[in-house]
Design a protein around this motif. Structure first.
Motif, PDB file in Angstrom:
ATOM      1  N   ASP A  15       0.816  -1.218   0.000  1.00 58.36           N
ATOM      2  CA  ASP A  15       0.000   0.000   0.000  1.00 58.36           C
ATOM      3  C   ASP A  15       0.850   1.269   0.000  1.00 58.36           C
ATOM      4  N   SER A  30       2.294   0.225   4.636  1.00 56.79           N
ATOM      5  CA  SER A  30       1.545  -0.388   5.737  1.00 56.79           C
ATOM      6  C   SER A  30       2.480  -1.172   6.650  1.00 56.79           C
ATOM      7  N   PHE A  32       0.787  -3.002   9.596  1.00 55.29           N
ATOM      8  CA  PHE A  32      -0.051  -4.001  10.286  1.00 55.29           C
ATOM      9  C   PHE A  32       0.252  -4.006  11.786  1.00 55.29           C
ATOM     10  N   TRP A  74      -3.198  -0.126   8.369  1.00 53.35           N
ATOM     11  CA  TRP A  74      -3.409  -0.437   6.956  1.00 53.35           C
ATOM     12  C   TRP A  74      -3.341   0.834   6.117  1.00 53.35           C
ATOM     13  N   ALA A  75      -2.627   0.763   5.017  1.00 55.08           N
ATOM     14  CA  ALA A  75      -2.781   1.692   3.890  1.00 55.08           C
ATOM     15  C   ALA A  75      -2.847   3.164   4.303  1.00 55.08           C
ATOM     16  N   ILE A 123     -11.817   2.209   5.438  1.00 58.82           N
ATOM     17  CA  ILE A 123     -10.360   2.025   5.345  1.00 58.82           C
ATOM     18  C   ILE A 123      -9.793   2.900   4.228  1.00 58.82           C
ATOM     19  N   ASP A 124      -8.489   2.817   4.089  1.00 64.41           N
ATOM     20  CA  ASP A 124      -7.754   3.456   2.989  1.00 64.41           C
ATOM     21  C   ASP A 124      -8.015   4.963   2.906  1.00 64.41           C
ATOM     22  N   GLU A 184     -11.530   0.469  -3.483  1.00 64.04           N
ATOM     23  CA  GLU A 184     -10.777   0.918  -2.306  1.00 64.04           C
ATOM     24  C   GLU A 184      -9.603   1.777  -2.761  1.00 64.04           C
ATOM     25  N   GLY A 203      -9.920  -6.333  -5.226  1.00 62.28           N
ATOM     26  CA  GLY A 203      -9.188  -6.962  -4.119  1.00 62.28           C
ATOM     27  C   GLY A 203      -7.703  -6.986  -4.412  1.00 62.28           C
ATOM     28  N   THR A 204      -6.933  -7.178  -3.370  1.00 62.72           N
ATOM     29  CA  THR A 204      -5.482  -7.029  -3.473  1.00 62.72           C
ATOM     30  C   THR A 204      -4.787  -8.271  -4.052  1.00 62.72           C
ATOM     31  N   HIS A 247      -3.385  -0.518  -6.301  1.00 59.06           N
ATOM     32  CA  HIS A 247      -3.182   0.363  -5.147  1.00 59.06           C
ATOM     33  C   HIS A 247      -2.087   1.391  -5.442  1.00 59.06           C
ATOM     34  N   ARG A 276       3.647  -8.113  -0.353  1.00 56.23           N
ATOM     35  CA  ARG A 276       3.358  -7.162  -1.422  1.00 56.23           C
ATOM     36  C   ARG A 276       4.433  -6.092  -1.391  1.00 56.23           C
ATOM     37  N   PHE A 485      -2.110 -10.326   4.961  1.00 57.65           N
ATOM     38  CA  PHE A 485      -1.575  -9.254   4.124  1.00 57.65           C
ATOM     39  C   PHE A 485      -0.074  -9.077   4.232  1.00 57.65           C
TER      40      PHE A 485
HETATM   41  C1  6LW Z   1      -5.537  -2.278   2.353  1.00 57.23           C
HETATM   42  C2  6LW Z   1      -6.506  -2.415   1.248  1.00 57.23           C
HETATM   43  C3  6LW Z   1      -6.338  -3.823   0.882  1.00 57.23           C
HETATM   44  O1  6LW Z   1      -5.981  -1.365   3.287  1.00 57.23           O
HETATM   45  O2  6LW Z   1      -5.553  -4.474   1.785  1.00 57.23           O
HETATM   46  O3  6LW Z   1      -7.271  -5.596  -0.219  1.00 57.23           O
HETATM   47  C4  6LW Z   1      -5.492  -3.674   2.903  1.00 57.23           C
HETATM   48  N1  6LW Z   1      -6.954  -4.359  -0.065  1.00 57.23           N
HETATM   49  O4  6LW Z   1      -6.300  -1.508   0.222  1.00 57.23           O
HETATM   50  C5  6LW Z   1      -4.281  -3.976   3.749  1.00 57.23           C
HETATM   51  O5  6LW Z   1      -3.094  -3.885   3.019  1.00 57.23           O
END
Ligand code: 6LW
Length: 511
Positions: A15, A30, A32, A74-75, A123-124, A184, A203-204, A247, A276, A485
């Motif tokens: 992120d 990020s 965590f 996060w992010a 979030i984000d 996101e 999604g990531t 992202h 990531r 993550f």
């Molecule tokens: C982040 C979001 C994501 O906040 O993962 O799936 C989260 N997406 O953008 C954590 O990295």
């Protein structure tokens, strides 16, 4: 054409968010439940990034105790405005946004302020400073009518820069380009009078993608850029070395070029262990909007250097930590809080002293554990560990850590008769399995883990012989197996009622 190698930040650095002040670029990723949290990096040329410090370096700022390793911070987004740096971030609990924090600093190296808690959900979070001096907060949250709009909603409120509170009405901005996909990671930019809302969808993981919407007024209405997705590798096959691209955050350099930082992963046979990572992608502004990777249409491992960048840095230099300085370097992390009372360096010839704690690596507290990211798949990590206080209930050594429930330890302990012993333990779903054990001739040994595409192989040298203890397949530590993550971290730990181990040195040697 001179090139650099992607990723520009290897290992678990998801992120990325970036800003520029003059010739200097700052980036935050990020963290965590790792502590200190939210690492800040500096670069002149966008390619060579040096750690500057952390936004969260005092436990008073954010509580992390009790959190899963992939929850927590996060992010974040980093921005600079009139001499002040701003970082906004969401703290997650049970994989949901639970609080939104705003930090400020005049020096991005720190100290950063205690956080202001913003009245925001989701979030984000991100900030956009408009050219009229107003500041707009954006974030994503669950949509009120998911059946109609899709599951995610990007929303906005003004941030009052005097009170640092959100003010005025909330505006729903956009639900993404692809109905049904979660949207996101919004960031807002202004180019030639047009507001560009750039976000991530899908999604990531494999379907991660960058999409965009545009508006003439900051609060909208936002119209989907029909070219969306603007950047993705979801259409690439297994031979593609880079996947899960998305992202992004954009920066315009002093030389007038635009670049994006993106997250992506480098899977091997479908699984990745390093987490990531941060990739640098050229962007061209056209009358149609931003074009990502205009030459290749995808994120490349080898990319042309930004204008003004001279030499690409080497990223495979071995590092030897003798732990003789007063403190650990910024790459060393603990879980959920400081370990100053348990892990100390610099005292005499001992190296790193690890005071054992009863808290195991499976706990959601703060074990006696410090770790650094694994940044290379092919790697040898070695530690010379002395542990004279060993009993069967105490051990200290080297850990390969994916998360609380999934890791491996190569630990120096003792058998019932007090003879020193080294034990390899694999932990899956929190359940420990003894994978190998050997009696050693001395209470000081060298513990080695060799990592490659196939797996992690563990070995001990006690001065008289070198004994293999076993291997664990690489995919065991992958995000695909573990969920969550984060990427693998390599660390030093001590678990037990009491006792003290010395780590004379730790070597991290990319092969
Ligand atoms: C982040 C979001 C994501 O906040 O993962 O799936 C989260 N997406 O953008 C954590 O990295």
């Amino acid at each position: 054409m001179p090139t650099f190698s992607n990723p520009v930040l290897a290992g678990s650095h998801p992120d990325p968010s970036i800003c520029r002040v003059g010739e200097d670029h700052y980036l935050v990723t990020s963290s965590f439940a790792y502590y200190p949290g939210l690492p800040v990096f500096h670069s002149r040329d966008l390619v060579d990034w040096r750690p500057l410090g952390h936004v969260v370096d005092r436990p008073s700022q954010v509580p992390l105790t009790g959190l899963d390793v992939s929850d927590g911070l996060w992010a974040a987004t980093i921005r600079h405005h009139e001499g002040t740096f701003y970082v906004v971030v969401a703290a997650a609990r049970a994989r949901q946004g639970s609080a939104t924090y705003l930090f400020t600093a005049t020096d991005p190296a720190g100290p950063w302020s205690e956080p202001v808690v913003l009245e925001a959900e989701g979030i984000d979070p991100s900030l956009f400073f408009d050219d009229d001096g107003r500041c707009w907060f954006t974030a994503c949250r669950d949509a009120a009518e998911p059946a109609v709009t899709g599951p995610g909603e990007l929303w906005m409120r003004e941030l009052d820069l005097e009170t640092l509170a959100l003010t005025g009405p909330a505006h729903a901005l956009w639900y993404g380009a692809m109905r049904g996909a979660w949207v996101e990671a919004p960031h807002l930019y202004k180019r030639d009078g047009v507001y560009w809302l750039i976000a991530a969808e899908g999604g990531t993981e494999h379907h991660h993608a960058v999409s965009a919407a545009r508006a003439d007024t900051v609060t909208g209405p936002y119209a989907t850029d029909p070219r969306s997705p603007l950047l993705t590798h979801r259409h690439r096959g297994a031979a593609e070395p880079v996947h899960n691209v998305g992202h992004v955050d954009l920066v315009e350099t002093a030389a007038g070029e635009t670049w994006a930082v993106a997250l992506a992963v480098r899977p091997i046979e479908g699984t990745h262990t390093l987490g990531r990572e941060v990739f640098l992608v050229p962007v061209e502004w056209t009358p149609r909007g931003p074009v990502f990777a205009p030459e290749a249409g995808r994120v490349r491992l080898s990319e042309r250097l930004p204008a003004g960048a001279t030499a690409a840095p080497r990223r495979d230099t071995p590092v030897r930590y003798a732990f003789d300085g007063p403190a650990l370097g910024p790459e060393w992390l603990s879980l959920r809080g400081p370990v100053d009372d348990r892990v100390s360096c610099g005292a005499g010839p001992g190296g790193l002293t690890v005071r054992l704690s009863p808290e195991p690596l499976t706990s959601t507290g703060t074990p006696a554990f410090v770790a650094r990211r694994q940044q290379h798949v092919r790697l040898r990590a070695r530690a010379r560990v002395r542990f004279a206080d060993a009993t069967p209930a105490r051990q200290a050594g080297l850990a390969v850590f994916q998360n609380t429930g999934r890791h491996a330890t190569l630990g120096l302990t003792a058998d019932a008769s007090g003879t020193p012993q080294v034990v390899l333990t694999g932990v899956e779903a929190g359940v420990a399995t003894r994978l190998g054990a050997v009696t050693v001739a001395d209470s000081e040994v060298v513990l080695t883990v060799d990592s490659d595409e196939a797996g992690y192989t563990f070995r001990v040298d006690d001065g008289t012989r070198s004994t293999p203890l076993g291997s664990i397949e690489r995919a065991f530590f992958s995000t695909e197996r573990a969920g969550g993550f984060v990427g693998v971290h390599l660390g030093l730990y001590g678990v037990g009622d009491s006792g003290e181990a010395q780590v004379r040195w730790f070597e991290y040697t990319p092969a």
